[in-house]
Design an enzyme around this catalytic site. Structure first.
Site, PDB file in Angstrom:
ATOM      1  N   GLU A  38     -10.709  -0.214  -4.664  1.00  0.00           N
ATOM      2  CA  GLU A  38      -9.660  -1.152  -4.054  1.00  0.00           C
ATOM      3  C   GLU A  38     -10.285  -2.536  -3.679  1.00  0.00           C
ATOM      4  O   GLU A  38     -11.366  -2.471  -3.005  1.00  0.00           O
ATOM      5  CB  GLU A  38      -8.944  -0.583  -2.892  1.00  0.00           C
ATOM      6  CG  GLU A  38      -7.917   0.530  -3.158  1.00  0.00           C
ATOM      7  CD  GLU A  38      -7.081   1.042  -1.837  1.00  0.00           C
ATOM      8  OE1 GLU A  38      -6.540  -0.096  -1.536  1.00  0.00           O
ATOM      9  OE2 GLU A  38      -6.666   1.820  -1.837  1.00  0.00           O
ATOM     10  N   CYS A  61       1.007  -1.277  -0.146  1.00  0.00           N
ATOM     11  CA  CYS A  61       0.095  -0.067  -0.013  1.00  0.00           C
ATOM     12  C   CYS A  61       0.719   1.283  -0.067  1.00  0.00           C
ATOM     13  O   CYS A  61       1.658   1.267   0.935  1.00  0.00           O
ATOM     14  CB  CYS A  61      -0.936  -0.141   1.198  1.00  0.00           C
ATOM     15  SG  CYS A  61      -1.843   1.495   1.394  1.00  0.00           S
ATOM     16  N   GLY A  82      -2.188   2.348  -6.809  1.00  0.00           N
ATOM     17  CA  GLY A  82      -3.018   2.492  -7.987  1.00  0.00           C
ATOM     18  C   GLY A  82      -2.271   3.515  -8.999  1.00  0.00           C
ATOM     19  O   GLY A  82      -2.349   3.555 -10.295  1.00  0.00           O
ATOM     20  N   CYS A 100      -4.984   6.037  -3.855  1.00  0.00           N
ATOM     21  CA  CYS A 100      -4.339   4.801  -3.888  1.00  0.00           C
ATOM     22  C   CYS A 100      -2.833   4.906  -4.564  1.00  0.00           C
ATOM     23  O   CYS A 100      -2.871   5.137  -5.671  1.00  0.00           O
ATOM     24  CB  CYS A 100      -5.160   3.765  -4.690  1.00  0.00           C
ATOM     25  SG  CYS A 100      -4.352   2.202  -4.791  1.00  0.00           S
ATOM     26  N   HIS A 141      -3.229  -4.874 -10.295  1.00  0.00           N
ATOM     27  CA  HIS A 141      -3.893  -3.696 -10.595  1.00  0.00           C
ATOM     28  C   HIS A 141      -4.433  -3.923 -12.163  1.00  0.00           C
ATOM     29  O   HIS A 141      -3.602  -4.264 -13.274  1.00  0.00           O
ATOM     30  CB  HIS A 141      -3.064  -2.298 -10.617  1.00  0.00           C
ATOM     31  CG  HIS A 141      -3.181  -1.915  -9.167  1.00  0.00           C
ATOM     32  ND1 HIS A 141      -3.738  -1.186  -8.436  1.00  0.00           N
ATOM     33  CD2 HIS A 141      -2.097  -2.142  -8.104  1.00  0.00           C
ATOM     34  CE1 HIS A 141      -3.295  -0.672  -7.334  1.00  0.00           C
ATOM     35  NE2 HIS A 141      -2.275  -1.472  -7.174  1.00  0.00           N
TER      36      HIS A 141
END
Length: 279
Positions: free
Chosen positions: A212, A77, A224, A221, A163
């Site tokens: 997410e 993350c 992301g 994110c 992703h």
């Protein structure tokens, strides 16, 4: 027996976290307890819970664990990594400005800058379907993905977690809640997937919304943002330095677009409040 759990609430551009210090005691929360803490009505509320632990490896400063709001543990993350760096520095757990931190997806480097922003070396993006994981016969820039009878052209990237990136005309009108939820659970992604909706403003700017896995849409994110920029660069649509505009601010993403290059992400981290909660 009920126990009191100290915590710190933080956010990175609206992507919010509960941070738990487990440097001197083992982390033992169950998925049910994590879901309770993450609940915005009866708990504290968060997108993810972050755990600070001693490293299990030599020459590494800390171990960093991430749990989604549904209680599942995930590999990486990026917004959380910036909050992690600010937390350990502000709490006096380190005096270093450059940290090496162990995650489920490998070692990452965090740089606490004089202006308060934090740069995270997110490692190399991965594209082989088996590394995502994604069910496909060969690697491609774009893959056709059928959802509810309609076919979308998507990019697939791993930034330590999986992703999908879709290019849209305007993120404001993108079906993030509905299409994001459908793609997250798509059978071609055995471990589910994060879904990014990217609007290209110009070669050096994009707007982004992300659904997410295990959370739903979040305000920001980090992985992301990295995945979206990487996908745009590979397609020849973006340059090597890109500002990603999110709901509550922006991230700066840099990637040299070579097989050996890591992705660097820079942005803020904020402490909101501290407290204890009874479990």
């Amino acid at each position: 027996m009920r126990t009191l759990l100290p915590f710190t609430k933080m956010h990175g551009l609206g992507n919010d976290f509960i941070v738990i210090n487990a440097m001197k005691q083992a982390f033992s929360l169950t998925p049910i307890q994590i879901r309770y803490l993450a609940n915005r009505h009866i708990g504290i509320g968060c997108d993810q819970l972050l755990v600070v632990e001693p490293s299990t490896q030599a020459m590494v400063d800390f171990r960093y664990r991430i749990f989604n709001a549904d209680g599942s543990e995930v590999q990486q993350c990026g917004n959380g990594a910036r909050c992690f760096a600010k937390y350990v520095y502000d709490k006096g757990l380190t005096t270093k400005h450059i940290l090496h931190v162990e995650t489920m997806s490998g070692i990452i480097q965090l740089h606490i800058r004089p202006d308060g922003n934090i740069t995270v070396n997110m490692g190399k993006p991965r594209f082989l379907p088996a590394e995502i994981p994604f069910l496909a016969e060969e690697t491609a820039l774009f893959y056709p993905l059928e959802v509810e009878g309609r076919t979308y052209q998507v990019s697939v990237v791993s930034m330590g977690n999986p992703h999908v990136v879709l290019i849209v005309d305007n993120v404001r009108d993108a079906p993030v809640q509905t299409l994001g939820a459908e793609i997250e659970q798509h059978p071609r992604f055995p471990e589910r997937v994060n879904v990014g909706f990217m609007q290209i403003v110009d070669k050096h700017q994009i707007r982004l919304r992300v659904f997410e896995r295990g959370v739903g849409e979040t305000f920001a994110c980090g992985t992301g943002a990295c995945a979206a920029v990487v996908a745009g660069q590979r397609a020849g649509l973006l340059g090597s330095s890109v500002i990603v505009h999110l709901h509550y601010g922006q991230l700066h993403i840099e990637w040299a677009a070579t097989d050996s290059a890591s992705v660097n992400m820079s942005g803020p981290a904020t402490c909101v409040f501290e407290g204890t909660i009874e479990l």
